[in-house]
Structure formats: C-alpha cells, structure tokens
Design a protein around this motif. Structure first.
Motif, short mmCIF file in Angstrom:
data_model
loop_
_atom_site.label_atom_id
_atom_site.label_comp_id
_atom_site.label_asym_id
_atom_site.label_seq_id
_atom_site.Cartn_x
_atom_site.Cartn_y
_atom_site.Cartn_z
N ARG A 170 0.97 -1.23 -0.07
CA ARG A 170 -0.15 0.02 0.05
C ARG A 170 0.97 1.25 0.04
N VAL A 171 1.98 1.07 0.18
CA VAL A 171 3.30 2.17 0.44
C VAL A 171 4.12 2.11 -0.96
N ILE A 172 4.38 3.00 -1.74
CA ILE A 172 5.20 3.08 -3.02
C ILE A 172 6.53 2.62 -2.47
N TYR A 173 7.11 3.34 -1.57
CA TYR A 173 8.58 3.08 -1.28
C TYR A 173 8.72 1.75 -0.69
N ARG A 174 7.85 1.13 0.03
CA ARG A 174 8.28 -0.29 0.42
C ARG A 174 7.79 -1.34 -0.57
N LEU A 175 7.19 -1.12 -1.71
CA LEU A 175 7.08 -1.68 -2.74
C LEU A 175 8.44 -1.98 -3.50
N LEU A 176 9.07 -0.73 -3.70
CA LEU A 176 10.30 -0.72 -4.48
C LEU A 176 11.24 -1.28 -3.53
N GLU A 177 11.13 -0.96 -2.36
CA GLU A 177 12.26 -1.80 -1.68
C GLU A 177 12.22 -3.40 -1.57
N ASP A 178 11.08 -3.91 -1.56
CA ASP A 178 11.16 -5.35 -1.72
C ASP A 178 11.15 -5.89 -3.00
N VAL A 179 10.91 -5.16 -4.10
CA VAL A 179 11.23 -5.68 -5.44
C VAL A 179 12.85 -5.58 -5.49
N GLY A 180 13.36 -4.37 -5.08
CA GLY A 180 14.76 -4.17 -5.30
C GLY A 180 15.56 -5.30 -4.40
N ASN A 181 15.22 -5.79 -3.38
CA ASN A 181 15.85 -6.73 -2.60
C ASN A 181 15.62 -8.05 -3.34
N MET A 182 14.55 -8.37 -3.84
CA MET A 182 14.24 -9.49 -4.85
C MET A 182 15.16 -9.57 -5.96
N ILE A 183 15.46 -8.32 -6.73
CA ILE A 183 16.41 -8.33 -7.55
C ILE A 183 17.66 -8.54 -7.39
N VAL A 184 18.09 -8.20 -6.34
CA VAL A 184 19.73 -8.17 -5.83
C VAL A 184 19.88 -9.88 -5.50
N GLU A 185 18.77 -10.43 -4.86
CA GLU A 185 18.67 -11.94 -4.76
C GLU A 185 18.70 -12.79 -6.07
N LYS A 186 18.23 -12.28 -7.06
CA LYS A 186 18.18 -13.06 -8.24
C LYS A 186 19.27 -12.92 -9.30
N ALA A 187 20.00 -11.65 -8.98
CA ALA A 187 20.85 -11.31 -9.88
C ALA A 187 22.01 -12.44 -9.50
N PRO A 188 22.76 -12.90 -10.78
CA PRO A 188 23.73 -13.85 -10.99
C PRO A 188 24.97 -13.01 -10.29
N GLY A 189 25.29 -11.86 -10.08
CA GLY A 189 26.52 -11.18 -9.56
C GLY A 189 27.71 -11.50 -10.64
N THR A 190 28.60 -10.49 -10.19
CA THR A 190 29.86 -10.64 -10.81
C THR A 190 30.97 -11.37 -10.29
N SER A 191 31.94 -12.15 -10.74
CA SER A 191 32.72 -12.90 -10.42
C SER A 191 34.09 -12.16 -10.17
N GLU A 192 34.79 -11.76 -8.87
CA GLU A 192 36.18 -11.28 -8.85
C GLU A 192 36.94 -12.02 -7.86
N THR A 193 38.26 -11.55 -8.30
CA THR A 193 39.22 -12.17 -7.48
C THR A 193 39.80 -11.42 -6.34
N HIS A 194 39.68 -12.06 -5.21
CA HIS A 194 40.09 -11.14 -4.04
C HIS A 194 41.10 -11.98 -3.54
N VAL A 195 42.26 -10.93 -2.63
CA VAL A 195 43.37 -11.46 -1.97
C VAL A 195 42.77 -11.92 -0.59
N ALA A 196 42.53 -13.09 -0.34
CA ALA A 196 42.14 -13.51 0.93
C ALA A 196 43.19 -13.44 2.15
#
Length: 721
Positions: free
Chosen positions: A589-615
């Motif tokens: 019922r609130v627009i910014y909460r809707l966009l926040e939930d959809v944004g978090n769902m997009i972040v979960e579904k995103a494959p991401g980029t593989s990077e090499t880090h020095v552990a």
C-alpha cells in the motif's frame, strides 16, 4: 515473297535466311527507289536464287515505308542442316563464347567452410514511418488542406474517405473533425485536435489549481485545512499516492477546483498530467526542509505547461523553519519572486495552525482575475481524464475535468481508444448530476473499457461514429506499439575473446495490478528504473482491479511474480491456486516499501559478478630442501587467511613469478586446510621450486559480488552493480 529488314545491317528472306547489308543508307519515299549496295556474307543457295526489289525488300512495301528502329536480331531456324555458328560468327567478326574444359577440384586445396555468425537481414519498411509526424486538424477542414498537412495525394485521401463509409464529394467540401481524424489515422499520421473557443455563451469559470511539491512537505494537509477535512490521515504511509480532484468553496464565496498530486519520485507522470490541465500551480515548500528534487521537478512541469506559480511556504510554525532561506533557494533556481521584483507570489502558511490560508486564497483569486479565465459553455464538451479505475459494481470509471462546453448525460463519447455512452455523471462527493460545466471535476460511468489517464474526451454524434473512431485509434495504437518495440529492441553484439567473459543477464517477469490507472503507470515506470546490466525487469502485464485467476494463469505461464498495489487481498481460491503453482504474490500500500521489496528480490536473483580477491598473504621466511629436488617454503601469515584449496600467487619484488594451486599445507607436522593470521606454516606449490626468502605468497579466492539496492532521500531508486 517479301524480304524483311533486320536493324540497319541486314535483311531476312521469306525463307528465314539471314543476309548482311554493307550500306547504312535508307531512303524513304512513296515513288523514290531505295539504293542499297549490299554484299551477301552469309551465303546460302536459297539466298542467291531469290531475286528481290526495293519494294519487296522492306516491310510495308506497299506503303513505301522503311523500319529503322527495329533492334539487331540474329535468327536461327530449323533447317535440314543448321548453320555452323562458329563459322558464321567468325565471318561476321563476332566473338564466340568458348566453353572451357571441366576440371575436377583438388580436395586438398579446397578451403573448409568458414563459421560466420548469422546476421538476420533488416526488415524493409515499405510504408514510411510517420510516427513522429503530428498534424493539427480542426472542424470544417477540407481534403485539400488535409492532403497538404499529411503529405498524401488528394485521390488517396478520397479513397480512404470512401473506405470509412463517407460519400466522397468535392475536395473543397468541409469535413467533420472525426472524419478528418479517421482519414489521418488510416494514412499513419498522428493528429492533434484543435477546438475552437468561440461560442454564443462564453462565461467566466472557476480556476483549476494544482498543488505540487516534494514528498512530505504538507500538500494534502494544506488542502485539508482549506476544505476542513482529514484526507491526509487516511493515506497509507502518510503520503499521497493518488491524483485527487475536488471543488473547495472559499470563505469569500468563490469556488476553486483543486488537484492534489503525489510528491514521491515515482509519480512524475501524475504531476505532469496535473500541470497539463491546470491554470495555476501552487508550489508547496517546507520551511524546515527547503528546495528538494521534486520541488525542482514541479517547477519544470509548470514552466513546460506555461502556467503561473504561486509559492506556499508551509510548516512555518516549526522551530527550525527558515522561510528566508527557502526564498533564496527558489530565486537561485530561476523563480522571479515578487519580493525581488518578479511576478511570483509567495505566501507563508501553516497547515497545522491554519495560518496564512486567507492570504493564499487572496493570491489565487487575484491570479485568476488577472488571467481572465473564461470558457465556452454551449456546444460539445472537451474534457480531460485525470484518473481512471475499475469498480466492481459500476464498471470502468473516469475522473475528468471539463475544459470547455457542457458534458450531458446520454451523450456518446470517445476517450482515448475506448468509447461509451454516458450512463451517469457524479460530482466528487458522489451526487448525481445531469451535466458538467467547465472546470468541474466529475466521475463518468458507462464506458466500454478502461481509458488511460491523460486521455482526451471527445463527444461524437452517434454510436456508429464512436465505434469507428475507437477502432481506428486502437489499430493506430497497436501499430505504434509494435513499431516502438522494434525500435527499442537492443542489438546484442557477440562479445569477442579479448573482452573476456560477459555477465549473464537474467529476466525477472512481473505482473502489476493496482487500484487506478494512474497508479499502474506510476508503479510500472518505477519498476523499469530498477533495470540493471544483470537483471532485466520485464513487466509482462498490467491491469486495474483485484488479482484474479487469469493473473495466476498468466504468471504461471511466464514464471512471473504478481505485485498488487492498493488492491484487496485475493480470495482464498486464488491464493490457494497461487500457492500450488509456486507464484509469489506481493501486496503493498506504500510505494517506497514496494520498491524496496522488489529491489531486494532483484539483488537476490542477480547472478553477480565474479571477482578475484586476496584472502590472505604469507611471507617466506626460510626454505627447506627435501630429497628429489623438492622444496618447502616456511612461511608466516601476515594478513588474512591462507587456504589450501585456493589459488596461490608468488610475488617477488611486487612482480608475479608463479600462479598455481597449493599441493601441501602443514602447520608443524599436521596437514591443515587453512592457516590464520600470525601463524607459521609450511607450504608447497605444485610445479614451483623457485622460492626465495622475502617472497610473498598470496591466497586468491573467487568472490561473487552482488548488486546493491540504493534509495535516495527523494524516493528515487536504482540498482548499482
């Protein structure tokens, strides 16, 4: 027997023999003779035995005519013995096509087929694209005038006029504006109706005022103070998310039509519609917050619509209020305030304390008096849809404001690509009315379909004309939509090997359902801003009304999730079907909460980029040699953590000497999987025996970095990769 001339170099006998003439001279005359000195080069016994004269030598000999324009033709006929083509051509000095000898290709020298990427050919558009072309049409224009504006011929437009069911007369006969629009749509041209403001009854009308500003600056609270209501208290989340229209009776006795617009960044289209239909814009700015992004956007909409602005500095009762700072900020943005020699009026008000309301009313009425607002009362009405929704009992409802004329119940209207007969006219309180006059907001019932917010309302003379105009607009809208899809389709280029691996972009299909048409558009536009290089938000379907079983079936077919904004909870059967199908339903019922939930769902579904880090990093302190030319590096972990399963990189003076896997990692005499910071260990790298004291061994790990959901203070959202 008559001979026939062949071009200007030969004649042909009645038996089909070919004779070449050496003369180029042809003399024509009914009584004169044709002197032709000819030589026979293609010899045949039948040719020599035949005699001929000048009269029988040419076609049409009885009339004494000579054909000199006939092309040079070679004739070969079926005779007992065919002419030798080679001998004849050599005698005539012609080149003979020689057929080369066939040679078999050597398979060893044949090149293998090249594997090339298939590039589909571009579609040829036989009809010229006139999507960007806009022509003005008006009542009483002629075929000649319409042909000049559309660029088509008069005969073409007359044929179209016949196809739409009208009797084509003279090209100078006047056309109705509806017929002119039908003809223009058939030839693929966008039209803009120009209505005449002249009439027998032109009377003053109340002003239409749109309240605009940043979110949470007190726009709805200010209107509640003016009309003595409490609408702001009933809004979900405390913010306005709909475009409201109502008439307020002022203390002076005058009436003003107000439009309340949302201030969130997602409702930019609603603010643009409000500015397009208004006479005056009230810019509300909080005294304790100052000028914000949506404040500047409201100023831009007002300037684009060329309407005057009245600034209302709200929340002046707060301790942190600083109206002077707000005035300086507005002046720096290009607003010429009245206190600084301009024409923009500024009023300091407080919606909570209800102070300054009389001054605001006085400023609005003064501005309306300076504008001398008048409108035509008689004749067909011109109206503008500010909002549309679907009611369960009454069907499609359109909230409209009449701009000119009088809208009467029972008239046939065309709204965008929809049509209908007005069944009922209600004011914003819900009372029935027989007609609607200029600047009056009303709710119309009786439409066959749900129109789009921002459509114009056109009154037509009959149901047949309404159907025809609606069908033509739908056809034109579909053509433009398909053309826009083809133009907006991205060209995917195949990456080269030098570019390296490319991140995979996944698709996230979404079905959007909302309570009104304007909210559907706002939510759809906001979701499209969440597109990123890794996730593509594909809105497969939008609709107005509650979530139904057909929405569940569509979502199951394309694997989409369903977003419901300001809609009721779906029935139990629909929820059960969604649960069985694995369809996710998100109700907000609130627009910014809707966009926040959809944004978090997009972040979960995103494959991401593989990077090499020095552990972790380890320094070589000593080297131990074993039998068989094997060496062990005695190290101390100076940073992070070293894992045996990770890739190791050997650095010497900052340069990479070796990179490979670790074959053995021991701490004291035991094999371990990892060693933490500050611990000593023995390490052996596979296929590497070149260790030196002081070398640094880095432990490399592949990390998948997910995108981030970012929301600004103004309400704008985006995905950062």
């Amino acid at each position: 027997m008559a001979w026939r001339a062949i071009g200007d170099k030969g004649i042909r006998s009645p038996l089909g023999r070919r004779v070449i003439l050496s003369s180029q001279e042809h003399v024509v005359g009914s009584t004169s003779k044709v002197n032709l000195d000819f030589t026979v080069r293609s010899v045949s016994a039948a040719n020599c035995r035949q005699g001929f004269t000048s009269g029988s030598l040419l076609p049409g000999a009885s009339h004494g005519n000579v054909l000199t324009k006939e092309s040079f033709i070679r004739y070969f006929h079926n005779t007992p013995v065919l002419y030798s083509r080679k001998a004849v051509d050599e005698a005539l000095g012609l080149k003979t096509e020689r057929k080369g000898k066939f040679k078999r290709r050597d398979k060893a020298q044949m090149k293998p087929p090249v594997e090339a990427k298939y590039v589909p050919p571009k579609l040829t558009q036989y009809m010229k694209s006139s999507q960007a072309k806009m022509v003005d049409i008006f009542e009483g224009m002629t075929i000649v005038e319409l042909a000049k504006r559309t660029g088509e011929s008069i005969s073409t437009l007359q044929d179209v006029l016949l196809n739409v069911g009208e009797k084509p007369g003279s090209e100078f006969d006047p056309l109705s504006i509806d017929v002119a629009e039908l003809i223009a749509m058939e030839v693929g041209v966008n039209v803009k109706r120009q209505h005449s403001s002249e009439g027998s009854q032109i009377l003053p009308r109340p002003p239409v005022v749109t309240v605009m500003g940043h979110v949470d600056h007190g726009k709805t609270s200010l209107l509640d103070a003016l009309r003595q209501t409490a609408v702001a208290a009933t809004e979900a989340g405390g913010i306005t998310q709909h475009l409201g229209a109502f008439v307020v009776g002022m203390t002076s006795g005058a009436s003003i039509t107000f439009l309340d617009t949302p201030g969130h960044a997602a409702f930019s289209a609603m603010r643009a519609r409000g500015a397009a239909v208004t006479d005056i814009v009230v810019l509300v700015v909080a005294a304790d917050d100052g000028v914000m992004p949506q404040t500047l956007e409201a100023v831009s909409h007002a300037k684009l619509a060329n309407v005057p602005i009245v600034v209302a500095i709200n929340k002046c009762d707060k301790p942190a209020a600083d109206p002077e700072r707000v005035k300086v900020q507005l002046a720096s943005e290009g607003l010429q305030l009245e206190e600084m020699g301009g024409d923009v009026q500024v009023v300091e008000v407080s919606a909570v304390k209800k102070t300054g309301l009389d001054d605001l009313e006085e400023c609005l009425l003064l501005q309306a008096e300076l504008m001398n607002l008048k409108a035509r009362v008689d004749g067909p009405a011109q109206a503008y849809v500010v909002e549309a929704k679907l009611d369960k009992g009454r069907g499609p409802l359109a909230t409209a404001i009449v701009k000119a004329g009088t809208l009467v119940s029972g008239q046939h209207i065309v709204v965008g690509s929809e049509w209908g007969r007005i069944r009922a006219i209600r004011d914003m309180v819900g009372k029935l009315a027989q007609q609607a006059t200029p600047a009056m907001p009303v709710v119309l019932e009786g439409l066959k379909g749900l129109p789009m917010a921002g459509d114009d309302i056109v009154v037509v003379e009959s149901e047949e004309r309404a159907r025809m105009l609606s069908a033509g607009r739908k056809k034109k809208f579909e053509k433009d939509r398909l053309r826009q899809i083809m133009e907006d389709r991205p060209v995917v280029e195949e990456p080269s090997e030098e570019d390296g691996p490319v991140a995979v972009r996944v698709e996230m299909p979404i079905v959007v359902k909302a309570d009104v048409q304007g909210t559907v558009q706002a939510v759809t536009d906001a979701l499209k801003t969440l597109n990123s290089p890794q996730v593509f938000v594909n809105v497969v379907h939008v609709g107005v009304g509650p979530i139904s079983q057909s929405d569940i079936d569509l979502a199951q077919a394309c694997g989409a999730c369903i977003i419901g904004f300001n809609v009721k909870t779906p029935p139990g059967s629909v929820s059960l079907a969604a649960t069985k199908s694995g369809i996710k339903i998100m109700l907000h019922r609130v627009i910014y909460r809707l966009l926040e939930d959809v944004g978090n769902m997009i972040v979960e579904k995103a494959p991401g980029t593989s990077e090499t880090h020095v552990a972790g990093e380890a320094e070589v302190l000593s080297i131990f040699e074993l039998k068989g030319d094997m060496k062990i590096a005695g190290c101390k972990v100076i940073d992070g953590r070293v894992s045996r399963a990770s890739t190791m990189r050997l650095l010497r003076s900052g340069e990479v000497v070796f990179e490979g896997c670790c074959s053995s990692l021991k701490r004291e005499t035991q094999d371990v999987d990892a060693v933490g910071k500050g611990s000593e260990c023995g390490m052996m790298l596979r296929d590497c025996q070149d260790y030196r004291v002081g070398d640094v061994i880095q432990c490399l790990e592949q990390v998948v970095r997910k995108p981030k959901f970012v929301s600004s203070q103004s309400g704008a959202v985006r995905i950062e990769c």
